[in-house]
Design an enzyme around this catalytic site. Sequence first.
Site, short mmCIF file in Angstrom:
data_model
loop_
_atom_site.label_atom_id
_atom_site.label_comp_id
_atom_site.label_asym_id
_atom_site.label_seq_id
_atom_site.Cartn_x
_atom_site.Cartn_y
_atom_site.Cartn_z
N ASP A 55 0.83 -1.21 0.00
CA ASP A 55 0.00 0.00 0.00
C ASP A 55 0.86 1.26 0.00
OD1 ASP A 55 -2.15 -1.63 0.03
OD2 ASP A 55 -2.61 -1.38 2.17
N SER A 76 -13.04 -20.20 -33.33
CA SER A 76 -13.66 -21.03 -32.31
C SER A 76 -13.21 -22.47 -32.56
CB SER A 76 -15.16 -20.80 -32.33
OG SER A 76 -15.78 -21.75 -33.08
N ILE A 77 -13.69 -23.39 -31.78
CA ILE A 77 -13.23 -24.78 -31.92
C ILE A 77 -14.42 -25.68 -32.15
CG2 ILE A 77 -11.75 -26.54 -30.93
CD1 ILE A 77 -10.91 -24.67 -28.82
N LYS A 127 -10.70 -26.97 -21.37
CA LYS A 127 -11.56 -25.98 -22.01
C LYS A 127 -12.20 -25.17 -20.88
CE LYS A 127 -14.52 -25.13 -25.87
NZ LYS A 127 -15.84 -24.59 -25.56
N GLU A 140 -8.85 -16.92 -21.66
CA GLU A 140 -10.19 -16.95 -21.10
C GLU A 140 -10.22 -16.22 -19.77
OE1 GLU A 140 -12.19 -18.71 -23.13
OE2 GLU A 140 -13.93 -19.37 -21.97
N LYS A 156 -15.89 -33.02 -25.00
CA LYS A 156 -16.67 -32.77 -23.78
C LYS A 156 -16.81 -34.04 -22.95
CE LYS A 156 -18.76 -28.71 -25.35
NZ LYS A 156 -19.72 -27.70 -25.06
N CYS A 176 -55.07 -17.15 -9.44
CA CYS A 176 -53.97 -17.76 -8.69
C CYS A 176 -52.73 -16.88 -8.79
CB CYS A 176 -53.67 -19.15 -9.26
SG CYS A 176 -52.25 -19.94 -8.48
S1 IVH Z 1 -8.23 -22.14 -28.46
C1 IVH Z 1 -7.80 -22.26 -32.12
N1 IVH Z 1 -8.09 -23.17 -26.06
O1 IVH Z 1 -13.52 -22.10 -26.41
C2 IVH Z 1 -9.04 -21.95 -31.50
N2 IVH Z 1 -10.10 -22.05 -26.65
O2 IVH Z 1 -14.91 -22.52 -29.26
C3 IVH Z 1 -8.97 -20.80 -30.58
N3 IVH Z 1 -11.77 -21.96 -24.86
O3 IVH Z 1 -14.22 -18.98 -27.59
C4 IVH Z 1 -9.39 -21.09 -29.21
N4 IVH Z 1 -10.59 -23.04 -23.36
O4 IVH Z 1 -13.16 -19.01 -25.34
C5 IVH Z 1 -8.85 -22.49 -26.92
N5 IVH Z 1 -7.82 -24.11 -23.95
C6 IVH Z 1 -8.56 -23.43 -24.82
C7 IVH Z 1 -9.85 -22.97 -24.48
C8 IVH Z 1 -10.59 -22.29 -25.44
C9 IVH Z 1 -11.74 -22.44 -23.60
C10 IVH Z 1 -12.93 -21.30 -25.46
C11 IVH Z 1 -12.61 -20.01 -26.14
C12 IVH Z 1 -13.34 -20.03 -27.45
C13 IVH Z 1 -14.07 -21.32 -27.42
C14 IVH Z 1 -13.81 -22.00 -28.73
#
Ligand code: IVH
Length: 689
Positions: A41, A86-87, A125, A183, A324, A447
Amino acid sequence: MPTIATPEQFRRAAALRAEIERHNHAYYVLDAPTIPDAEYDRLFEELRGLEREHPELLTADSPTQRVGGAPLDQFAPVRHAVPMLSIETETDTTPDGARAFDARVRKKLGLGPDDPEIDYAAELKFDGLAISLRYEDGVLVCGATRGDGETGEDVTQNVRTIGQIPLRLQADPPPAVLEVRGEVYMRRDDFERYNERQRAVGKAPLVNPRNGAAGSIRQLDPALTRQRPLSFFAYGVGEVRGFELPSTHGELLDALGDIGFPVCAERTVGCGAPTLVSFHASIAARRDTLPFDIDGVVYKVNRRDLQAQLGFRNRDPNWAVAHKYPAQERSTILRGIDIQVGRTGKLTPVAKLEPVFVGGVTVTNATLHNEDETRRKDVRIGDTVVVRRAGDVIPEVVGVDLSKRPSDPGPPFDLRAMLGGRCPVCGSAIAREEGEADWRCSGGLFCPAQRKQALLHFASRRAMDIEGLGDKLVDQLVDNAIVGTPADLYKLGVLALANLERMADKSAGNLVDAIEASKRTTLARFIFALGIRNVGEKTAKDLARHFGSIDALMAADEARLQQVPDVGPIVASSVAQFFAEPHNREVIEQLRAAGLTWEEGAPQETVAGRLAGKTFVLTGTLPVLTRDEAGALIEAAGGKVSGSVSKKTDFVVAGAEAGSKLDKAQRLGITILDEAGLRALLDSDTTGV
Ligand code: IVH
């Protein structure tokens, strides 16, 4: 007269910034504080004092900037230099899912059975919100959400409040540009602690850690974000200039750790499908003991040159997949059964459980669906029951462990006997019609439970979309007899609202504005909002399109109603019954008198349009349009949108993370479109099919 800071003061400010950020890193990222709080602080105050006296000393990477600035009206758009991908999700949750990914990768790379195994990086994930952090010359200059992948929202102020996110990279010399992707999430213990505090001061708790994280980042007032305990994990990069990237993903994560980012330790690199299968299994075994929620695991091809070779399909890289876990199930004791009264009077038995941690949350209530289901499973109070929770779905009781039934079990479930034949809320008689699964309260809008649910439905997002009218508020409005029907909502003033519990003047004002704004609506929304039994959103749209005006709809008898495509005798009878009730007609008149308006058109018996007669199924996340928007465009062109793929489906529009629907469409040989394909179809003169 303000004076310019001396060179010594410039040096001192820089030294303080570096030292404070070093302590921040030790505290937030390494979880190993290096100095006592009081000492920290003191350094912080010294820096703040210098900056106050000499504003020229203030820099974007100063730890004092973590408090955030003034609230915003809205977030500015940020175009991502490199799209945020996205994946794809592997829908097979067994080890075969991992093997299928490996097989796809090998095939794409043209490898045969005798070629060597591929190296993979496996990681978690995380279940939060994707963020891109842009550093220029080592300083954090922008934090952005993913948005549609191309353009996100500028949430820099909010991101700065997260202690785990470095404001300056620990790299010398720093790269010209480095975008780190990862994330933002909330740990479970932080979530629980935050909610405890919220409850203690009578404020609404967060629903779950993921909503907590996502909602916090999208707060316009950074002061609010700062109160939320957020964490961050880095998992990749975007634009990179002036930084030598390692040749593998595993080493890239190590490098991100070295320059100051939190990188999750639960990860591995290894060769071939066996690595993936064992990672999936070992995380499954430890999932509940992780300090945060996960949404599965992610596999990535480790070598970045192979990643480049594999490329993309739509928005998904071919070199990564999310794998998943099956819905989680846990056993617990059934302590009691409550009966809930729904909007249309439906009585639902709800299991009161000994709290059990399943699928990432503590569950105390689970649905038993209805009387027949409860009897079929022979659920008795005192039994050990199996509870299942998948994703955001309401937890349910799936069965009883009969081996654990106590020697003196409760009696078989009998809803009528339990309630003495009366609604538990209003005391009206309950009835179960021939051929129906549900008991219902006959009290209608007399009711209070039904009235409350009807109001909540009326105000819901897809109906009149009155933001801020939540269940606590509706409870008070109905219990204090301030609101009886939806029409009463339009008589509410700021004063009446501000007198209610937990209602500040500002939120009362906002709610009155939202109610006012809801007056301009569409006929379809209005019909849906009325809450007619068996009339969902789609039927409401069909009715609106067919009749064109509310008067025409109200005048229609059952035979006329059945002329609407997809409207059968059950829906027709519900609609006719609803409008035969004078009370309902009166409420509609009052709503019109209150100023509700929508465009009315001529009745439209048949739908013309270039997509007339074509059925579409939407799946996955599209790059630009939301699924609702895409659906609206299709319907405006005369097409139909259905929820499931069958032989009758003409087109499947697939976006990122499309799962089983896409697989099924491929199996059935149905034409698959991406968003661009859909647009082309909408813009074309004919459907070409
Ligand atoms: S890689 C190459 N790694 O999942 C793709 N994504 O559908 C870029 N996510 O919106 C993402 N954990 O928010 C990656 N270990 C991880 C992840 C991750 C969570 C999320 C991410 C993205 C979604 C992909």
